[in-house]
Design a protein around this motif. Structure first.
Motif, PDB file in Angstrom:
ATOM      1  N   PRO A  58     -36.766 -54.997 -49.273  1.00 52.33           N
ATOM      2  CA  PRO A  58     -37.434 -56.141 -48.634  1.00 52.33           C
ATOM      3  C   PRO A  58     -36.687 -57.442 -48.904  1.00 52.33           C
ATOM      4  O   PRO A  58     -36.186 -57.671 -50.010  1.00 52.33           O
ATOM      5  CB  PRO A  58     -38.820 -56.153 -49.288  1.00 52.33           C
ATOM      6  CG  PRO A  58     -39.017 -54.768 -49.815  1.00 52.33           C
ATOM      7  CD  PRO A  58     -37.659 -54.281 -50.201  1.00 52.33           C
ATOM      8  N   SER A  59     -36.635 -58.305 -47.917  1.00 51.89           N
ATOM      9  CA  SER A  59     -35.941 -59.583 -48.084  1.00 51.89           C
ATOM     10  C   SER A  59     -36.630 -60.471 -49.107  1.00 51.89           C
ATOM     11  O   SER A  59     -36.006 -61.362 -49.684  1.00 51.89           O
ATOM     12  CB  SER A  59     -35.860 -60.308 -46.736  1.00 51.89           C
ATOM     13  OG  SER A  59     -37.167 -60.549 -46.222  1.00 51.89           O
ATOM     14  N   SER A  60     -37.929 -60.229 -49.351  1.00 55.38           N
ATOM     15  CA  SER A  60     -38.672 -61.039 -50.317  1.00 55.38           C
ATOM     16  C   SER A  60     -38.394 -60.641 -51.761  1.00 55.38           C
ATOM     17  O   SER A  60     -38.791 -61.347 -52.684  1.00 55.38           O
ATOM     18  CB  SER A  60     -40.174 -60.921 -50.046  1.00 55.38           C
ATOM     19  OG  SER A  60     -40.593 -59.565 -50.153  1.00 55.38           O
ATOM     20  N   MET A  61     -37.716 -59.520 -51.972  1.00 51.43           N
ATOM     21  CA  MET A  61     -37.463 -59.042 -53.332  1.00 51.43           C
ATOM     22  C   MET A  61     -36.415 -59.930 -53.993  1.00 51.43           C
ATOM     23  O   MET A  61     -35.326 -60.132 -53.454  1.00 51.43           O
ATOM     24  CB  MET A  61     -37.012 -57.588 -53.289  1.00 51.43           C
ATOM     25  CG  MET A  61     -37.022 -56.890 -54.626  1.00 51.43           C
ATOM     26  SD  MET A  61     -36.886 -55.081 -54.438  1.00 51.43           S
ATOM     27  CE  MET A  61     -38.607 -54.664 -54.100  1.00 51.43           C
ATOM     28  N   PRO A  62     -36.701 -60.492 -55.186  1.00 51.89           N
ATOM     29  CA  PRO A  62     -35.805 -61.501 -55.755  1.00 51.89           C
ATOM     30  C   PRO A  62     -34.514 -60.956 -56.342  1.00 51.89           C
ATOM     31  O   PRO A  62     -33.539 -61.683 -56.459  1.00 51.89           O
ATOM     32  CB  PRO A  62     -36.666 -62.153 -56.851  1.00 51.89           C
ATOM     33  CG  PRO A  62     -37.654 -61.101 -57.233  1.00 51.89           C
ATOM     34  CD  PRO A  62     -37.937 -60.336 -55.974  1.00 51.89           C
ATOM     35  N   GLY A  63     -34.464 -59.699 -56.745  1.00 53.27           N
ATOM     36  CA  GLY A  63     -33.263 -59.170 -57.372  1.00 53.27           C
ATOM     37  C   GLY A  63     -32.204 -58.763 -56.363  1.00 53.27           C
ATOM     38  O   GLY A  63     -32.409 -58.800 -55.147  1.00 53.27           O
ATOM     39  N   VAL A  64     -31.043 -58.371 -56.884  1.00 50.93           N
ATOM     40  CA  VAL A  64     -29.927 -57.889 -56.068  1.00 50.93           C
ATOM     41  C   VAL A  64     -29.489 -56.540 -56.624  1.00 50.93           C
ATOM     42  O   VAL A  64     -29.305 -56.384 -57.834  1.00 50.93           O
ATOM     43  CB  VAL A  64     -28.739 -58.877 -56.092  1.00 50.93           C
ATOM     44  CG1 VAL A  64     -27.570 -58.322 -55.287  1.00 50.93           C
ATOM     45  CG2 VAL A  64     -29.161 -60.235 -55.546  1.00 50.93           C
ATOM     46  N   SER A  65     -29.319 -55.557 -55.764  1.00 52.36           N
ATOM     47  CA  SER A  65     -28.937 -54.220 -56.204  1.00 52.36           C
ATOM     48  C   SER A  65     -27.649 -54.251 -57.018  1.00 52.36           C
ATOM     49  O   SER A  65     -26.681 -54.939 -56.664  1.00 52.36           O
ATOM     50  CB  SER A  65     -28.763 -53.297 -54.994  1.00 52.36           C
ATOM     51  OG  SER A  65     -28.143 -52.085 -55.377  1.00 52.36           O
ATOM     52  N   LEU A  66     -27.631 -53.483 -58.102  1.00 56.31           N
ATOM     53  CA  LEU A  66     -26.430 -53.373 -58.924  1.00 56.31           C
ATOM     54  C   LEU A  66     -25.336 -52.581 -58.223  1.00 56.31           C
ATOM     55  O   LEU A  66     -24.201 -52.531 -58.700  1.00 56.31           O
ATOM     56  CB  LEU A  66     -26.780 -52.703 -60.258  1.00 56.31           C
ATOM     57  CG  LEU A  66     -27.763 -53.481 -61.142  1.00 56.31           C
ATOM     58  CD1 LEU A  66     -28.195 -52.631 -62.321  1.00 56.31           C
ATOM     59  CD2 LEU A  66     -27.150 -54.782 -61.620  1.00 56.31           C
ATOM     60  N   LEU A  67     -25.664 -51.954 -57.103  1.00 60.91           N
ATOM     61  CA  LEU A  67     -24.663 -51.225 -56.327  1.00 60.91           C
ATOM     62  C   LEU A  67     -23.933 -52.129 -55.346  1.00 60.91           C
ATOM     63  O   LEU A  67     -22.945 -51.707 -54.740  1.00 60.91           O
ATOM     64  CB  LEU A  67     -25.327 -50.078 -55.561  1.00 60.91           C
ATOM     65  CG  LEU A  67     -26.191 -49.108 -56.380  1.00 60.91           C
ATOM     66  CD1 LEU A  67     -26.693 -47.987 -55.488  1.00 60.91           C
ATOM     67  CD2 LEU A  67     -25.419 -48.558 -57.562  1.00 60.91           C
ATOM     68  N   LEU A  96     -23.699 -61.427 -65.756  1.00 64.74           N
ATOM     69  CA  LEU A  96     -25.094 -61.429 -66.180  1.00 64.74           C
ATOM     70  C   LEU A  96     -25.960 -60.779 -65.105  1.00 64.74           C
ATOM     71  O   LEU A  96     -25.872 -61.126 -63.928  1.00 64.74           O
ATOM     72  CB  LEU A  96     -25.548 -62.872 -66.414  1.00 64.74           C
ATOM     73  CG  LEU A  96     -26.954 -63.092 -66.959  1.00 64.74           C
ATOM     74  CD1 LEU A  96     -27.067 -62.576 -68.387  1.00 64.74           C
ATOM     75  CD2 LEU A  96     -27.302 -64.582 -66.913  1.00 64.74           C
ATOM     76  N   VAL A  97     -26.784 -59.812 -65.517  1.00 67.65           N
ATOM     77  CA  VAL A  97     -27.720 -59.175 -64.591  1.00 67.65           C
ATOM     78  C   VAL A  97     -29.121 -59.285 -65.174  1.00 67.65           C
ATOM     79  O   VAL A  97     -29.310 -59.699 -66.317  1.00 67.65           O
ATOM     80  CB  VAL A  97     -27.348 -57.699 -64.320  1.00 67.65           C
ATOM     81  CG1 VAL A  97     -25.963 -57.605 -63.710  1.00 67.65           C
ATOM     82  CG2 VAL A  97     -27.445 -56.870 -65.588  1.00 67.65           C
ATOM     83  N   SER A  98     -30.114 -58.902 -64.382  1.00 67.31           N
ATOM     84  CA  SER A  98     -31.509 -59.106 -64.757  1.00 67.31           C
ATOM     85  C   SER A  98     -32.315 -57.854 -64.468  1.00 67.31           C
ATOM     86  O   SER A  98     -31.957 -57.039 -63.606  1.00 67.31           O
ATOM     87  CB  SER A  98     -32.078 -60.291 -63.959  1.00 67.31           C
ATOM     88  OG  SER A  98     -33.486 -60.349 -64.058  1.00 67.31           O
ATOM     89  N   LEU A  99     -33.448 -57.703 -65.175  1.00 64.04           N
ATOM     90  CA  LEU A  99     -34.354 -56.599 -64.865  1.00 64.04           C
ATOM     91  C   LEU A  99     -34.918 -56.723 -63.449  1.00 64.04           C
ATOM     92  O   LEU A  99     -35.377 -55.733 -62.878  1.00 64.04           O
ATOM     93  CB  LEU A  99     -35.499 -56.551 -65.881  1.00 64.04           C
ATOM     94  CG  LEU A  99     -35.113 -56.204 -67.327  1.00 64.04           C
ATOM     95  CD1 LEU A  99     -36.361 -56.103 -68.193  1.00 64.04           C
ATOM     96  CD2 LEU A  99     -34.319 -54.914 -67.402  1.00 64.04           C
ATOM     97  N   LEU A 100     -34.884 -57.927 -62.873  1.00 66.60           N
ATOM     98  CA  LEU A 100     -35.298 -58.084 -61.477  1.00 66.60           C
ATOM     99  C   LEU A 100     -34.390 -57.304 -60.530  1.00 66.60           C
ATOM    100  O   LEU A 100     -34.765 -57.024 -59.393  1.00 66.60           O
ATOM    101  CB  LEU A 100     -35.286 -59.566 -61.082  1.00 66.60           C
ATOM    102  CG  LEU A 100     -36.349 -60.463 -61.707  1.00 66.60           C
ATOM    103  CD1 LEU A 100     -36.124 -61.907 -61.291  1.00 66.60           C
ATOM    104  CD2 LEU A 100     -37.745 -60.015 -61.303  1.00 66.60           C
ATOM    105  N   ASP A 101     -33.194 -56.956 -60.998  1.00 64.41           N
ATOM    106  CA  ASP A 101     -32.256 -56.213 -60.159  1.00 64.41           C
ATOM    107  C   ASP A 101     -32.570 -54.716 -60.103  1.00 64.41           C
ATOM    108  O   ASP A 101     -31.978 -53.990 -59.297  1.00 64.41           O
ATOM    109  CB  ASP A 101     -30.824 -56.398 -60.680  1.00 64.41           C
ATOM    110  CG  ASP A 101     -30.366 -57.846 -60.638  1.00 64.41           C
ATOM    111  OD1 ASP A 101     -30.813 -58.575 -59.733  1.00 64.41           O
ATOM    112  OD2 ASP A 101     -29.579 -58.251 -61.515  1.00 64.41           O
ATOM    113  N   LEU A 102     -33.478 -54.239 -60.956  1.00 61.55           N
ATOM    114  CA  LEU A 102     -33.711 -52.795 -61.032  1.00 61.55           C
ATOM    115  C   LEU A 102     -34.408 -52.255 -59.791  1.00 61.55           C
ATOM    116  O   LEU A 102     -34.037 -51.197 -59.271  1.00 61.55           O
ATOM    117  CB  LEU A 102     -34.534 -52.462 -62.276  1.00 61.55           C
ATOM    118  CG  LEU A 102     -33.911 -52.840 -63.621  1.00 61.55           C
ATOM    119  CD1 LEU A 102     -34.711 -52.228 -64.757  1.00 61.55           C
ATOM    120  CD2 LEU A 102     -32.457 -52.399 -63.697  1.00 61.55           C
TER     121      LEU A 102
END
Length: 422
Positions: A169-178, A150-156
């Motif tokens: 940035p460390s504050s960004m909630p998503g995680v890179s799909l790479l 499961l992935v999220s648009l927050l990862d974009l």
């Protein structure tokens, strides 16, 4: 396409918004007849004016009517697919795809009576939250494995930054799909604040919860046993993980100040005022969250901050609609002065769940008077409701503050460095 003729040398970022597929469901020729039954003689033609009554009520729609709606929507999908192909073809002809990453996604899905409604924004079931996400291109060779989790648009956003070689940035909630080592069961979230409803959802793998603010109600789902989300469960199938994830999300998403503007069902109300603080007013925004009656005027005639960033002035005229103003302060937790007037059909200014407020008032996010909220905004008395969710530091939770933030707090008198300081 004319943009590509003037594309400068070197890297560039291009965002293209295709509004279709979206209501009105009116694809252009030849896509308007690509899927439809030519023998259909019913009333449905895809215009939103005709479909709106079916959104909010449940009049009879025949099987042929529903098939017509879906066929027109499919025509819009085919039209957009064709246009994306045309755009990529033009880019390739200009040599712009030799080292490119292409990302295609959507902001929401569409419901066709799976749960009793049409369109989007009224529920958080899978047909509205499950969207396409395709990442392709020559720049991704060897970098982007196919994902099954499961992935999220927050990862974009972190994915795009990673592709550009920029720091995330460390504050960004998503995680890179790479990322090769992504957490296996990260929660994904959904939210809707339209039409007077406040809904949130959290999903971990095949387990899901939908929370309705009205009545503080939760429905849990086991998506392996019930992929269509037709049989809600009373108990959390994750043993508390879903409830915890939803609470963590709410703690971050709600933090700050919220002004809910509720217009009368049968008239217009004008809201205007000034918001001031010795701290900076950050991330100010305004939006409409839905209608509670026949749609009338909805307009923010003024919404602007002063040059110093410490004062916000607004004027909004609403009829049968709910709107919202949201902002935070920097540093967080600073007192704010509100001078707001509501005029028109019996509209007032209220704190939290409904305590009347008159004239200029100074409020802190730790003030319990602004912690409440009406259980159902759509049924609440018309007016402006001032609500705040304190920052985690005030709520007694650990907050990681930078040296710069601590210095700002000291300058404003919010940090005590004396012997008795905690």
């Amino acid at each position: 396409l004319a943009l590509f003729d003037g594309t400068p040398e070197g890297p560039f970022f291009l965002f293209v918004h295709f509004f279709d597929p979206h209501s009105d469901y009116e694809p252009p020729p030849p896509f308007d007849t690509l899927f439809v039954d030519p023998s259909y003689a019913g009333p449905v033609d895809g215009r939103i004016q005709l479909l709106t009554p079916f959104h909010v009520r449940v009049p009879a729609l025949s099987e042929a009517d529903m098939r017509r709606i879906v066929d027109l929507y499919d025509g819009e999908i085919a039209y957009v697919d064709s246009e994306i192909g045309r755009m990529l073809g033009e880019m390739e002809a200009r040599g712009l795809l030799r080292n490119a990453a292409i990302l295609v996604t959507a902001d929401h899905g569409e419901e066709f009576r799976e749960h009793g409604s049409l369109g989007h924004g009224r529920t958080l079931f899978g047909e509205q939250l499950h969207v396409p996400l395709v990442l392709s291109g020559t720049a991704l060779r060897g970098k982007a494995p196919r994902r099954s989790e499961l992935v999220s648009l927050l990862d974009l956003a972190p994915t795009i930054l990673a592709l550009a070689g920029a720091e995330i940035p460390s504050s960004m909630p998503g995680v890179s799909l790479l990322e090769a080592a992504r957490p296996a069961e990260r929660p994904a979230f959904g939210e809707s604040i339209r039409y007077g409803r406040e809904l949130r959802a959290a999903r971990i793998a095949a387990r899901k919860v939908i929370h309705r603010a009205e009545g503080d109600a939760r429905d849990y789902f086991d998506l392996e046993a019930d992929p269509g989300e037709k049989r809600p469960l009373r108990e959390d199938p994750s043993g508390g993980e879903l409830a915890g994830a939803l609470a963590d999300y709410a703690a971050v998403a709600d933090e700050g100040w919220h002004l809910k503007l509720i217009a009368p069902r049968d008239g217009e109300a004008t809201f205007e005022g000034t918001i001031r603080s010795d701290a900076l007013l950050v991330r100010p925004m305004h939006y409409h969250t839905g209608n509670i009656g026949p749609r009338r005027k909805a307009e923010f005639e003024r919404f602007e901050t002063d040059a110093d960033g410490r004062s916000l002035r607004f004027r909004a005229v609403f009829g049968s609609l709910i709107g919202e103003i949201a902002f935070d302060t920097d540093p967080p937790g600073a007192p704010v002065r509100f001078d707001i007037r509501a005029t028109g059909a019996a509209a007032g200014v209220f704190l939290g769940a409904g305590e009347p407020a008159r004239g200029e008032i100074v409020l802190s996010p730790s003030d319990p008077r602004v912690h409440g909220r009406p259980s159902d905004y759509a049924a609440a008395e018309p007016g402006c409701y001032i609500r705040a969710v304190p920052p985690r530091s005030i709520r007694g939770e650990k907050a990681d503050l930078s040296a710069e933030a601590l210095e700002k707090l000291r300058a404003l008198g919010y940090v005590d460095d004396g012997e008795d300081a905690p």
